[in-house]
Design a protein around this motif. Sequence first.
Motif, PDB file in Angstrom:
ATOM      1  N   GLY A   7      38.674  42.476  47.656  1.00  0.00           N
ATOM      2  CA  GLY A   7      39.685  42.968  46.727  1.00  0.00           C
ATOM      3  C   GLY A   7      40.866  43.564  47.474  1.00  0.00           C
TER       4      GLY A   7
ATOM      5  N   LEU B  39      38.021  47.469  36.803  1.00  0.00           N
ATOM      6  CA  LEU B  39      39.033  46.412  36.974  1.00  0.00           C
ATOM      7  C   LEU B  39      38.815  45.300  35.950  1.00  0.00           C
TER       8      LEU B  39
ATOM      9  N   ARG C 296      42.469  37.760  50.132  1.00  0.00           N
ATOM     10  CA  ARG C 296      42.107  38.414  48.878  1.00  0.00           C
ATOM     11  C   ARG C 296      41.324  37.448  47.993  1.00  0.00           C
TER      12      ARG C 296
ATOM     13  N   ILE D 291      41.021  45.077  32.820  1.00  0.00           N
ATOM     14  CA  ILE D 291      42.364  44.479  32.884  1.00  0.00           C
ATOM     15  C   ILE D 291      42.304  43.033  33.410  1.00  0.00           C
TER      16      ILE D 291
ATOM     17  N   ASP E 176      39.015  40.153  41.958  1.00  0.00           N
ATOM     18  CA  ASP E 176      38.123  41.316  42.000  1.00  0.00           C
ATOM     19  C   ASP E 176      38.051  41.921  40.605  1.00  0.00           C
ATOM     20  N   THR E 177      36.855  41.863  40.010  1.00  0.00           N
ATOM     21  CA  THR E 177      36.679  42.426  38.655  1.00  0.00           C
ATOM     22  C   THR E 177      35.653  43.552  38.685  1.00  0.00           C
TER      23      THR E 177
ATOM     24  N   GLY F 194      40.781  42.052  35.992  1.00  0.00           N
ATOM     25  CA  GLY F 194      40.648  42.027  37.443  1.00  0.00           C
ATOM     26  C   GLY F 194      41.986  42.053  38.166  1.00  0.00           C
ATOM     27  N   VAL F 195      41.901  42.187  39.477  1.00  0.00           N
ATOM     28  CA  VAL F 195      43.103  42.103  40.330  1.00  0.00           C
ATOM     29  C   VAL F 195      42.974  40.870  41.225  1.00  0.00           C
ATOM     30  N   ASN F 196      44.089  40.492  41.841  1.00  0.00           N
ATOM     31  CA  ASN F 196      44.166  39.271  42.674  1.00  0.00           C
ATOM     32  C   ASN F 196      43.822  38.039  41.838  1.00  0.00           C
ATOM     33  N   LYS F 197      44.354  38.003  40.613  1.00  0.00           N
ATOM     34  CA  LYS F 197      44.046  36.839  39.766  1.00  0.00           C
ATOM     35  C   LYS F 197      44.543  35.567  40.452  1.00  0.00           C
TER      36      LYS F 197
END
Length: 153
Positions: free
Chosen positions: A84, A124, A116, A127, A119-120, A129-132
Motif C-alpha cells: 500500500g 480503506l 504499489r 472508500i 490496498d483495501t 481502497g487506495v492505489n486503485k
Amino acid sequence: MNSLIVVASKSHGNTRRIAEAMAETLDARVVTPDEVYDAEIDAADLIGWGSGIYWMSFAPELRRRVQRLDARGRGRAFVFSTSGLPETPLRRYSRALVESLAGRGFTVADDVFACRGLDTMGPLALIGGVNKGAPTTNDLAAAQAFARRVRES
Ligand SMILES: Cc1cc2nc3c(=O)[nH]c(=O)nc-3n(C[C@H](O)[C@H](O)[C@H](O)COP(=O)(O)O)c2cc1C
C-alpha cells in the motif's frame, strides 16, 4: 537459464500479476511457497521471491519457505513486493528477506523491485481502497525491465 518465481499473493492478486509479468520475461514457472519443491529450488539458476507486504513484512509462508532451506552453494535470487505504501529508504521489509536468502547461499541482486498495489486493508475498504488500478500497466512493464536487468547482470 532455469528461472523460477515464488510468490505469495494473498489479498488481491497484485503481486501475482507482477510475478506473472516477470515470468513472461524470464520464461519462468510461477509457484507458491507451499507448492514449490526443494529440488526445483536447488535446480534453478535464478529465483524471484515476492509477496504483498502484510503488517510491515513479507508473507510469513514465504519467509518460512526460505528459512527451511539448507545453506549450500546456490544460484542467483531477487526480491520483489507490492504494498500500500512505499518502503522507507532503509528497506526494512526487504532487507530481512535478502539477508535470509544470502544466508541460504543465494547470490542476491542488490536492487529490489517494489510497486504499489490496490490496498483495501481495514477502513480503506470504506472508500474502495487506495492505489486503485495498481499495479498499473507501467508497473508491469517496469517489473519486466527489472527482470531483464537482473537476468543480464
Ligand atoms: C492484512 C494486510 C496487511 C497489510 N499491511 C500493509 C503494510 O504494513 N504496509 C503496506 O504498505 N501495505 C500493507 N497492506 C497492503 C498490501 O501490501 C497491498 O494491498 C498489496 O498489494 C497486497 O498484495 P497481494 O494482492 O498480492 O496480496 C496490507 C494488506 C493486508 C490485507
